[in-house]
Design a protein around this motif. Structure first.
Motif, PDB file in Angstrom:
ATOM      1  N   GLY A  25      29.695  58.264  19.442  1.00 53.26           N
ATOM      2  CA  GLY A  25      29.290  57.686  18.159  1.00 53.26           C
ATOM      3  C   GLY A  25      27.879  57.123  18.270  1.00 53.26           C
ATOM      4  N   CYS A  26      27.173  57.147  17.130  1.00 49.74           N
ATOM      5  CA  CYS A  26      25.779  56.699  17.152  1.00 49.74           C
ATOM      6  C   CYS A  26      25.723  55.249  16.674  1.00 49.74           C
ATOM      7  CB  CYS A  26      24.947  57.612  16.249  1.00 49.74           C
ATOM      8  SG  CYS A  26      23.199  57.284  16.385  1.00 49.74           S
ATOM      9  N   SER A  27      25.955  54.335  17.627  1.00 50.30           N
ATOM     10  CA  SER A  27      25.922  52.921  17.250  1.00 50.30           C
ATOM     11  C   SER A  27      25.235  52.124  18.351  1.00 50.30           C
ATOM     12  CB  SER A  27      27.346  52.427  16.994  1.00 50.30           C
ATOM     13  OG  SER A  27      27.725  51.463  17.944  1.00 50.30           O
ATOM     14  N   ALA A  28      24.389  51.173  17.908  1.00 57.22           N
ATOM     15  CA  ALA A  28      23.641  50.363  18.878  1.00 57.22           C
ATOM     16  C   ALA A  28      24.609  49.592  19.764  1.00 57.22           C
ATOM     17  CB  ALA A  28      22.716  49.408  18.138  1.00 57.22           C
ATOM     18  N   GLN A  29      25.702  49.135  19.168  1.00 53.08           N
ATOM     19  CA  GLN A  29      26.672  48.342  19.937  1.00 53.08           C
ATOM     20  C   GLN A  29      27.265  49.162  21.088  1.00 53.08           C
ATOM     21  OE1 GLN A  29      30.010  47.108  17.646  1.00 53.08           O
ATOM     22  NE2 GLN A  29      30.502  45.432  19.013  1.00 53.08           N
ATOM     23  N   THR A  30      27.679  50.403  20.771  1.00 55.46           N
ATOM     24  CA  THR A  30      28.270  51.249  21.818  1.00 55.46           C
ATOM     25  C   THR A  30      27.218  51.611  22.859  1.00 55.46           C
ATOM     26  OG1 THR A  30      29.520  52.218  20.026  1.00 55.46           O
ATOM     27  CG2 THR A  30      29.760  53.253  22.152  1.00 55.46           C
ATOM     28  N   PHE A  31      26.011  51.919  22.398  1.00 56.17           N
ATOM     29  CA  PHE A  31      24.929  52.233  23.336  1.00 56.17           C
ATOM     30  C   PHE A  31      24.772  51.100  24.356  1.00 56.17           C
ATOM     31  CE2 PHE A  31      20.366  51.042  23.897  1.00 56.17           C
ATOM     32  CZ  PHE A  31      20.077  51.917  24.933  1.00 56.17           C
ATOM     33  N   HIS A  32      24.726  49.848  23.865  1.00 52.07           N
ATOM     34  CA  HIS A  32      24.522  48.724  24.787  1.00 52.07           C
ATOM     35  C   HIS A  32      25.737  48.497  25.689  1.00 52.07           C
ATOM     36  CE1 HIS A  32      20.539  47.479  23.706  1.00 52.07           C
ATOM     37  NE2 HIS A  32      20.841  47.601  22.423  1.00 52.07           N
ATOM     38  N   GLN A  33      26.937  48.678  25.116  1.00 46.91           N
ATOM     39  CA  GLN A  33      28.138  48.514  25.953  1.00 46.91           C
ATOM     40  C   GLN A  33      28.098  49.467  27.135  1.00 46.91           C
ATOM     41  OE1 GLN A  33      31.309  49.276  23.231  1.00 46.91           O
ATOM     42  NE2 GLN A  33      31.434  47.137  22.588  1.00 46.91           N
ATOM     43  N   LYS A  34      27.632  50.677  26.897  1.00 47.80           N
ATOM     44  CA  LYS A  34      27.695  51.703  27.932  1.00 47.80           C
ATOM     45  C   LYS A  34      26.483  51.700  28.855  1.00 47.80           C
ATOM     46  CE  LYS A  34      30.900  54.789  25.667  1.00 47.80           C
ATOM     47  NZ  LYS A  34      31.936  54.848  26.704  1.00 47.80           N
ATOM     48  N   CYS A  35      25.348  51.206  28.353  1.00 48.58           N
ATOM     49  CA  CYS A  35      24.107  51.391  29.120  1.00 48.58           C
ATOM     50  C   CYS A  35      23.489  50.096  29.669  1.00 48.58           C
ATOM     51  CB  CYS A  35      23.076  52.111  28.265  1.00 48.58           C
ATOM     52  SG  CYS A  35      23.663  53.719  27.715  1.00 48.58           S
ATOM     53  N   ASP A  36      23.826  48.933  29.121  1.00 50.95           N
ATOM     54  CA  ASP A  36      23.186  47.700  29.608  1.00 50.95           C
ATOM     55  C   ASP A  36      23.515  47.478  31.083  1.00 50.95           C
ATOM     56  OD1 ASP A  36      22.192  47.292  27.116  1.00 50.95           O
ATOM     57  OD2 ASP A  36      23.237  45.394  26.728  1.00 50.95           O
ATOM     58  N   GLY A  37      22.522  46.983  31.809  1.00 49.18           N
ATOM     59  CA  GLY A  37      22.734  46.577  33.206  1.00 49.18           C
ATOM     60  C   GLY A  37      22.970  47.731  34.163  1.00 49.18           C
ATOM     61  N   GLN A  38      22.708  48.948  33.745  1.00 50.03           N
ATOM     62  CA  GLN A  38      23.031  50.104  34.601  1.00 50.03           C
ATOM     63  C   GLN A  38      21.875  50.541  35.491  1.00 50.03           C
ATOM     64  OE1 GLN A  38      25.819  51.719  35.045  1.00 50.03           O
ATOM     65  NE2 GLN A  38      27.124  51.026  33.394  1.00 50.03           N
ATOM     66  N   GLY A  39      20.751  49.823  35.465  1.00 51.98           N
ATOM     67  CA  GLY A  39      19.614  50.235  36.297  1.00 51.98           C
ATOM     68  C   GLY A  39      18.841  51.354  35.607  1.00 51.98           C
ATOM     69  N   PRO A  40      18.115  52.179  36.394  1.00 53.55           N
ATOM     70  CA  PRO A  40      17.260  53.211  35.808  1.00 53.55           C
ATOM     71  C   PRO A  40      18.039  54.201  34.932  1.00 53.55           C
ATOM     72  CG  PRO A  40      16.935  53.046  38.187  1.00 53.55           C
ATOM     73  CD  PRO A  40      18.092  52.166  37.857  1.00 53.55           C
ATOM     74  N   THR A  41      17.456  54.536  33.790  1.00 59.86           N
ATOM     75  CA  THR A  41      18.105  55.522  32.904  1.00 59.86           C
ATOM     76  C   THR A  41      17.055  56.454  32.315  1.00 59.86           C
ATOM     77  OG1 THR A  41      17.899  53.980  31.074  1.00 59.86           O
ATOM     78  CG2 THR A  41      20.056  54.080  32.123  1.00 59.86           C
ATOM     79  N   VAL A  42      17.520  57.601  31.858  1.00 61.70           N
ATOM     80  CA  VAL A  42      16.666  58.505  31.119  1.00 61.70           C
ATOM     81  C   VAL A  42      17.375  58.785  29.788  1.00 61.70           C
ATOM     82  CG1 VAL A  42      17.596  60.551  32.305  1.00 61.70           C
ATOM     83  CG2 VAL A  42      15.361  60.660  31.296  1.00 61.70           C
TER      84      VAL A  42
END
Ligand code: GDP
Ligand code: MG
Length: 470
Positions: A33-50
């Protein structure tokens, strides 16, 4: 829902990032799903990302930085050696990779709970993919902005149109975690026989039947474990004890709360499972030192001489002296320490404080003065290298472990062959042959060295005493 990032594009990104790494999908709008909330839940604090956007012109572009996403309204500063960049991988369906480096790494990205992936710009973001939630109407018409592309990142002569077609209508958007990945060496950095169970049993048998040098009247070889708090001294004893007992045990208190879980001096014995007899060595566990707590020189002398009784409760503010109850007045060769094992956390070698290095150096001078042999037990291999974490038999083909061994040898001034890598039992639910093999190798080295020391002491004794001790 398959990942869209092609192998050739992954390889291009790895080259740009500048280190061996692999990608793990964290977030994909067509799946999550395209939601800022889900994006942050899954990606915050994970270190380097692309982050990669696939638009409806068949153009693929996005951005990379080596710091974590956050939701707290702060800029993402990327000042690592592997700096942030934006990129284009494909344009109008044709492979056409270009990298756009960051101009101002203090605002490589921006983290906010209402925003999806956002790159650059204190006020004008280079890429702001979307805000809040976007619904899928066949494609995703992202409600973000690319109008300020080229503010914080250098487009090297390209423009918004030649990178993105000025089109934020996407079929998908993916965020991958970039994980450091170790390349296995073709040839092992240290010769190693094999990892089979028979090999383990062969070494174990030698240790079970081990007796200290026959020339000395010494019941056990005594190995002193020294090192920083939390390095894994107590775990090293527990792991060896488990390996000999045939089941996971936890006799020595261990923990990782910044302060030592070991408060007592212990001269641990290990029992042979089959005979029930104690084995002929002892592992002497200490509290350990830290940046602000140095090993008292007098207490160290008492430890080495064997004047400190078993179970003595260490007091960090009042070091042990001859006036303390239980002081062993005339310790003989059998009471003394015969080999010192510095236990060093392999995963923090690069972060070790200067004061700790200095302590090790100062202690080594005293040990050398006594002719006491020393080794390093390098712990936490699983945290040094993901390949070793997956499988300990990769230890001698891991370049990360090799580098840590070399570094510790340099720092301590000990030969590399005196640095023994181990993985302590920590998260395992059962014993493992390969973990035991490394533990046994380290112990065997200690005992070989202890024998040398005992022999040397006998040779140096006056004739009269020599007769009594043989
Ligand atoms: N991952 C991992 N953790 C370890 C290893 N050895 C010790 N630890 C953990 O490190 C922490 C400190 O260990 P401990 O033995 O109490 O250190 P000590 O203060 O030197 O005695 C504990 O949480 C252990 O579980 C290891 O080889 N790998
Ligand atoms: Mg301890």
């Amino acid at each position: 829902m398959p990942e869209l990032l092609k192998k050739s594009y992954r390889d291009e990104l790895v080259t740009w990032i500048g280190r061996t790494c692999r990608f793990r999908l964290l977030y994909k709008i067509s799946r999550d799903g395209c939601s800022a909330q889900t994006f942050h839940q899954k990606c915050d604090g994970q270190g380097p990302t692309v982050t990669i956007l696939y638009n409806t012109n068949n153009t693929i572009f996005g951005g990379y930085f080596s710091e974590s996403w956050n939701s707290n309204g702060s800029y993402i500063v990327d000042e690592s050696a592997f700096l942030a960049f934006l990129f284009r991988l494909q344009y109008n369906g044709s492979s056409n990779p270009l990298k756009f480096p960051v101009n101002d790494s203090t605002c490589a990205g921006y983290g906010h709970n209402d925003y999806g992936p956002t790159f650059g710009g204190r006020y004008n973001r280079d890429i702001q993919a979307f805000t809040k939630t976007v619904t899928n109407l066949g494609n995703y018409s992202l409600n973000g902005s690319i109008n300020s592309l080229g503010t914080t990142y250098n487009l090297n002569g390209q423009d918004k149109n030649s990178i993105t077609n000025n089109n934020l209508q996407v079929t998908d958007l993916e965020v991958y975690k970039v994980e450091a990945y170790e390349v296995g060496l073709q040839r092992p950095w240290r010769e190693h026989t094999d990892w089979k169970e028979e090999k383990m049993n062969e070494i174990k048998e030698k240790l079970v039947t081990y007796k200290p040098s026959a020339r000395a009247n010494v019941e056990t070889s005594n190995i002193l474990l020294l090192g920083e708090i939390g390095a894994g001294k107590s775990s090293f004893f527990n792991s060896l004890n488990s390996a000999f007992r045939g089941k996971l045990t936890c006799n020595a208190c261990c923990g990782g709360f910044g302060h030592s879980a070991t408060t007592m001096f212990r001269k641990y014995k290990i029992q042979d499972k089959s005979s029930g007899e104690n084995l002929s060595f002892r592992l002497c566990d200490t509290r350990g030192f830290e940046e602000e707590f140095t090993q008292d020189p007098q207490e160290l002398v008492c430890l080495l001489d064997g004047s400190i009784p078993d179970c003595y409760p260490f007091n960090p503010t009042i070091p042990f002296t001859a006036d303390f109850p239980g002081y062993v007045k005339d310790p003989d060769l059998g009471d003394k320490i015969h080999c010192v094992a510095f236990v060093i956390d392999g995963s923090t070698v690069d972060l070790m404080q200067d004061k700790v290095y200095k302590q090790i150096k100062d202690i080594r001078i005293k040990l050398n003065h006594r002719g006491l042999p020393q080794i390093v037990v390098l712990t936490k291999l699983d945290k040094i290298c993901s390949n070793v974490n997956d499988d300990v038999t990769n230890t001698f083909t891991s370049s990360a472990v090799r580098d840590a061994v070399n570094k510790v040898a340099n720092i301590t001034g000990l030969p590399r062959s005196h640095v023994l890598p181990v993985k302590n039992y920590e998260n395992e639910t059962k014993l493992k042959t390969e973990i035991n093999i490394l533990l046994f190798y380290a112990l065997r080295k200690c005992l070989d060295f202890a024998d040398d020391f005992i022999d040397e002491q006998i040779d140096n004794l006056p004739q009269e005493k020599k007769k009594n001790s043989s």
